[in-house]
Design a protein around this motif. Structure first.
Motif, short mmCIF file in Angstrom:
data_model
loop_
_atom_site.label_atom_id
_atom_site.label_comp_id
_atom_site.label_asym_id
_atom_site.label_seq_id
_atom_site.Cartn_x
_atom_site.Cartn_y
_atom_site.Cartn_z
N SER A 37 0.92 -1.55 0.08
CA SER A 37 -0.07 -0.04 0.10
C SER A 37 0.66 1.33 0.13
N MET A 38 1.67 1.49 0.78
CA MET A 38 2.64 2.40 1.27
C MET A 38 3.68 2.58 -0.55
N PHE A 76 -4.59 3.51 12.13
CA PHE A 76 -3.50 3.70 11.77
C PHE A 76 -3.09 3.48 10.46
N ARG A 77 -3.76 2.83 9.64
CA ARG A 77 -3.97 2.92 8.29
C ARG A 77 -3.86 4.57 7.89
N THR A 78 -4.44 5.15 8.29
CA THR A 78 -4.90 6.30 8.41
C THR A 78 -4.15 7.51 8.16
N TYR A 138 -9.56 3.54 -5.27
CA TYR A 138 -9.60 2.59 -5.76
C TYR A 138 -8.57 1.27 -5.80
N GLY A 139 -7.17 1.57 -5.33
CA GLY A 139 -6.42 1.37 -4.67
C GLY A 139 -6.22 0.77 -3.52
N GLU A 140 -6.58 2.14 -2.43
CA GLU A 140 -6.24 1.64 -1.18
C GLU A 140 -8.18 1.27 -0.85
N GLY A 141 -8.75 1.97 -1.25
CA GLY A 141 -10.21 1.77 -0.27
C GLY A 141 -10.40 2.45 0.35
N LYS A 143 -12.38 5.93 1.70
CA LYS A 143 -13.74 6.36 1.19
C LYS A 143 -13.26 7.44 1.22
N ILE A 144 -14.70 8.53 0.72
CA ILE A 144 -13.81 9.58 -0.09
C ILE A 144 -13.93 9.99 1.43
N SER A 145 -14.44 9.87 2.86
CA SER A 145 -14.41 10.98 4.00
C SER A 145 -12.82 10.77 4.34
N GLU A 146 -12.65 9.90 4.43
CA GLU A 146 -10.86 9.69 4.46
C GLU A 146 -10.21 10.29 3.98
N ILE A 147 -10.40 10.63 2.77
CA ILE A 147 -9.19 10.59 0.99
C ILE A 147 -9.62 12.46 1.81
N ALA A 148 -11.12 12.84 2.05
CA ALA A 148 -10.88 14.59 2.10
C ALA A 148 -9.80 15.21 3.56
#
Length: 180
Positions: A37-38, A76-78, A138-141, A143-148
């Protein structure tokens, strides 16, 4: 071997808690679980293997030093992804200031960029702001809120860039298909 084994392996939360307690093996396992992922995320910023490796190494070092400050293990992932994105941005800023002679290949040297797959070429032809969001979604799954949250922008901006990124990707894809 650690207890709390599950179908998919040791729980992420368990490993984070153990790493926060100073368990180096748990931390290494966490990093190993997230290395692909990294790599994908750093690859969305860079074509140079050296820059990708630097960003990942800096991220791992920062995570190790700061994991005790992570309030909730399930994030942790975020948290790690945000650190990685910041490290990538730092390297981009640093690279804009300096251009070592070694960055310019000798005559006849084969560029690693030619080794990229067709998909990577398509992704690299996108503007970074679209490429990163497409990869995270798409690659890491995420959500839009998490990406924001990760990119420190409004959800509507993420939605717009996701939509435009899809359109641009489709546009590039169809134009390349016309040539084949």
């Amino acid at each position: 071997m650690y207890p709390a084994e599950r179908k998919e392996g040791i729980s992420l939360k368990y490993l984070v808690i153990k790493a926060q307690q100073g368990d180096g093996q748990a931390f290494v396992r966490l990093m190993d679980m997230h290395k692909q992922s990294m790599y994908k995320i750093a690859r969305s910023y860079f074509t140079s293997d050296e820059d990708i490796a630097d960003a990942i190494q800096d991220t791992i070092e920062t995570c190790w030093k700061s994991i005790g400050h992570l309030a909730e293990a399930e994030y942790f992932r975020t948290w790690m992804t945000r650190i990685l994105i910041n490290k990538c941005i730092d390297i981009i800023r640093k690279n804009k200031r300096e251009h070592p002679v070694s960055d310019f290949p000798e005559y006849g040297e084969v560029s690693r960029e030619l080794d990229n797959s067709e998909f990577n070429e398509l992704m690299n032809s996108l503007d970074e702001k679209y490429r990163t969001i497409l990869l995270l979604y798409y690659g890491e799954g995420f959500k839009i809120s998490e990406i924001a949250q990760l990119l420190d922008m409004e959800e509507n901006t993420v939605k717009t860039r996701l939509s435009r990124g899809r359109s641009k990707f489709r546009e590039i894809w169809t134009s390349q298909e016309a040539f084949h």
